[in-house]
Motif scaffolding. Structure first.
Motif, PDB file in Angstrom:
ATOM      1  N   PHE A 184      -5.361   8.454   1.500  1.00 62.39           N
ATOM      2  CA  PHE A 184      -5.391   7.021   0.478  1.00 62.39           C
ATOM      3  C   PHE A 184      -6.738   7.488  -0.289  1.00 62.39           C
ATOM      4  CE2 PHE A 184      -7.715   2.659  -0.566  1.00 62.39           C
ATOM      5  CZ  PHE A 184      -6.486   1.946  -0.495  1.00 62.39           C
ATOM      6  N   PHE A 244      -4.582   5.236   5.703  1.00 62.67           N
ATOM      7  CA  PHE A 244      -5.662   4.490   4.950  1.00 62.67           C
ATOM      8  C   PHE A 244      -7.009   5.410   5.084  1.00 62.67           C
ATOM      9  CE2 PHE A 244      -3.925   0.034   5.446  1.00 62.67           C
ATOM     10  CZ  PHE A 244      -3.892  -0.704   4.115  1.00 62.67           C
ATOM     11  N   PHE A 248       1.000  -1.858  -0.247  1.00 67.17           N
ATOM     12  CA  PHE A 248      -0.180   0.351   0.139  1.00 67.17           C
ATOM     13  C   PHE A 248       0.860   1.410  -0.352  1.00 67.17           C
ATOM     14  CE2 PHE A 248      -3.207  -3.244   1.833  1.00 67.17           C
ATOM     15  CZ  PHE A 248      -3.865  -2.869   0.705  1.00 67.17           C
ATOM     16  N   LYS A 301      -3.248   3.322  -2.796  1.00 66.43           N
ATOM     17  CA  LYS A 301      -1.952   3.437  -1.785  1.00 66.43           C
ATOM     18  C   LYS A 301      -2.468   4.911  -0.859  1.00 66.43           C
ATOM     19  CE  LYS A 301      -0.740   0.427  -5.184  1.00 66.43           C
ATOM     20  NZ  LYS A 301      -0.242  -0.707  -4.409  1.00 66.43           N
ATOM     21  N   ILE A 302      -1.705   5.145   0.310  1.00 74.65           N
ATOM     22  CA  ILE A 302      -1.262   5.784   0.715  1.00 74.65           C
ATOM     23  C   ILE A 302       0.001   6.486   0.401  1.00 74.65           C
ATOM     24  CG2 ILE A 302      -0.747   5.760   2.826  1.00 74.65           C
ATOM     25  CD1 ILE A 302      -1.879   2.965   3.583  1.00 74.65           C
TER      26      ILE A 302
END
Lengths: 342, 342, 342
Positions: free
Chosen positions: B115, B111, B30, B119-120
């Protein structure tokens, strides 16, 4: 011991005065302000290149410099205080040696890297490099703590700083020039590694230390945590402006965090008594930061940095010999990579 | 206790490895560099938006970040060393927990807040927020110091960071978006407050500590004073660039100064023996800074900040329950104010 | 002593409340945000003078401010802990007095230097000046450590800050205006010197201290090294932007390094037993930095700064009376030089 006392009383002043006067003379002959610290040159920059004062490198590097400076004088100074007998001496001699090494390495590094028109030109970046070089000397200092007089320590600094400069110069010549930064950093870490090998046996004795070490361990934690805290500044202090500097900080930050968890885990696993070992925890302060030292400005990705730190924490706690091997391998790898890039 | 030892020997490594590997996998899936840390994205910024490297957020926030980082690892680490029995453990476990919490909160806060495209995206601001969130965990840690194993502490961090993220998200959703900063800060302080309530009973036992506490108190003062010193950085680290950041620093500076005088006064007044109580003085490190935490960037005026700090110092020394009440009232007030503004 | 206890119990709260309320009232009447901290004024700056947020003085001065702040509260706070009996009191009273002095000196210096339209206008530079002024008070505090109550200390701060402001104002009026910086700095160092004269006798008693001073010396080294580390920030915090700020840092850096070698040499030479004296080493933290305090931004050249620092280290270790004389001579010299320039 009165012999030791006489030694200190007469020889220490003599060597201090000699080294300081010698350094002052070399500074007088060779060292000048660079274009960012010289009033005349900087004002030429301002008028000819459409710059403003905020473009002075000072504002990009001074906060990092002060962090590195804190690592050298507080971090390394207090790191060794856990060897209870040498607490005050550890801090005081660290102070003396580093104060000499930053002057001497300004000269040596200046001769090799910023010597033109017969002069060495210095500014914030040379100050950071001088502090880096002192760091290598101070780790060697750890290897001989309690066995040597301050006189021997000063001579060791004189010798090691010179060797460090030559080493860097050779590595740099092997490359086609360009960004010397990587090699600089590599040089710094090479010095760190070499001296860590020597340094290890002494540290291992820490388990046999007698009596209560309660407060000594707390002082040593001050040193450890400052090294850990400011390692992102150490790695990013002379990287390129902008995204490089920020990315290096971030990679080091995550590498250190992962290295810390790995170190605590391994320390608990290895120790028979299930207790955490101070020496292991101190490794956490070094391993994760060292691991991304030469690659911190690359696009490692955050999880790549974490994997690197995690492995560094594991390996350095298991035994330093293994890390030294991986280090040499990485060195070979990186020189090849860079040659490929050029 | 050999049971405890076995516990540490096997379970601590297991939980450390598990949490770290889990975190690394989530990062791999992520987490990506944001536009200021990614080489490609930042160079697009530079060319398309007429920016220069000095516009990189790094130069606006890194000095504040390092101050906050020092608060988390030195400030909180040494704050608890006055509980003499737990000196070394206090610093070492603080180190372990914070090293995990900054990783985990990068994920959780990412998150909820950054986000997009699956993706972060992270940079210097997410690092500051991760450190803030660790701060909340570390204060809770104070409540249970000496009663819990490092394993429980790591699980507490896992849980609390998650809750903190959800809490922030809910508060943020209640607003029509816009400047999330206030809510972020509020979230941080809400966490601080909740845990301070738990934390109090333990601290009050400090008076019954046996034996000499001379050096322990000095170590604790290192923690206290670093928290006090860098609170202006804590409050200003993620406020808007320019006047906001400077004003927040100034308001916090004066609030803390006034809070210190109030605390010393109340401490001398309350103590039967006319002696200053370490625990009261530590409140001075928190009360004045916390008080202007959500309002520091507003045009409080310097004397407004001093009144706030002065009252905070009085109230927090008199008893924390009362402060908690005013806190809840201020929360309600501020949510209303903000709704009114939007 | 129950008399002393009653004194503290009733009078300390009374004087704290009184001073704090009085200060708050004066702030309410006179103190306002300056153009860089006021939202309205800064946004006028932004729109009328083609500035951006990165031109806010905050980004040029905040890192230096935090270094100075650390010197005041950690540096001076721990400097005196080597007097074993007063360890905790040294840090705690330092904290109280400095917290009051920074408020009061904001008022006094504001009246003399930034009073217009009936108001004092404050920002990051006034915060740095307030911290400078507190430094002078804290050194005087060293002279009377252990002999005075916190009440007397607060009154001393009230008086000394006022005198310091008047002193600066007179020195400033003697000049034809222009760069007040030099005089400001001179004022600060004049205060330092005056109080060092008083301060000396107390320090010399340190040799007669009883018992083990192992940990006390380590705490005192924390104070000493932070003063030494951040002196470059102290000298450069309010110099002109750009090359001046960087050059001041560099001159101070080399002056301090040379001063350290000179101090260690003289300390070993003077001490009969060939041992290093903590008090001498602490001088190294001051002498080199003080020596280039008024001239740090000039084109001293690096070796000029080293000679200055080297001499300062020698002289301050030999005896402070001699340094005081050279100081007065330099003062006369500098006032003449400046008059010549104008």
């Amino acid at each position: 011991m009165s012999g030791h006392a006489t030694n200190l009383r007469l020889k220490l002043p003599a060597i201090c005065f000699l080294l300081q006067l010698f350094t002052i003379i070399l500074f007088a002959v060779f060292v000048r302000y660079d274009q960012e610290t010289s009033a005349r040159l900087w004002h030429e920059e301002l008028s000819h290149h459409n710059k403003s004062n905020r473009d002075n490198d000072f504002y990009f590097r001074y906060p990092s410099f002060q962090d590195v400076h804190t690592m050298i004088f507080i971090g390394f100074g207090f790191l060794m205080t856990f060897l209870k007998r040498y607490g005050f001496g550890s801090v005081a001699f660290n102070f003396l040696i580093a104060a000499f090494a930053i002057q001497w390495s300004t000269l040596i590094q200046g001769f090799f890297h910023s010597f033109h028109d017969g002069k060495i030109h210095i500014g914030i970046e040379s100050m950071i490099n001088a502090d880096f070089c002192s760091g290598a000397v101070l780790i060697s200092f750890g290897a001989v703590l309690g066995k040597t007089s301050p006189i021997q320590l000063l001579l060791m600094a004189l010798f090691e700083v010179t060797l460090f400069g030559i080493n860097e110069y050779i590595l740099l010549s092997a490359k086609d020039a360009g960004d010397s930064m990587t090699i600089h950093t590599f040089g710094a870490y090479f010095g760190l590694m070499v001296s860590r090998v020597l340094y290890r046996p002494q540290l291992d004795k820490s388990r046999q230390r007698e009596g209560s070490v309660y407060h000594s361990d707390l002082f040593a934690m001050i040193g450890t945590i400052y090294l850990w805290l400011f390692w992102p500044s150490f790695n990013s202090a002379i990287t390129a402006h902008g995204d490089d500097q920020q990315r290096t900080v971030m990679n080091t930050y995550f590498s250190l965090a992962a290295s810390t968890l790995a170190t605590f885990a391994m320390s608990a696993l290895i120790n028979g008594e299930g207790k955490l070992d101070m020496v292991h925890i101190q490794n956490a302060a070094l391993a994760g930061g060292v691991m991304v030292g030469t690659s911190g400005e690359m696009m490692l990705t955050p999880f790549g940095a974490m994997i690197a730190g995690f492995l560094a924490g594991l390996v350095s706690t298991l035994g330093f010999k293994f890390l030294t091997v991986t280090w040499v391998l990485r060195k070979v790898y990186r020189v090849h990579t860079h040659r490929g890039q050029v």
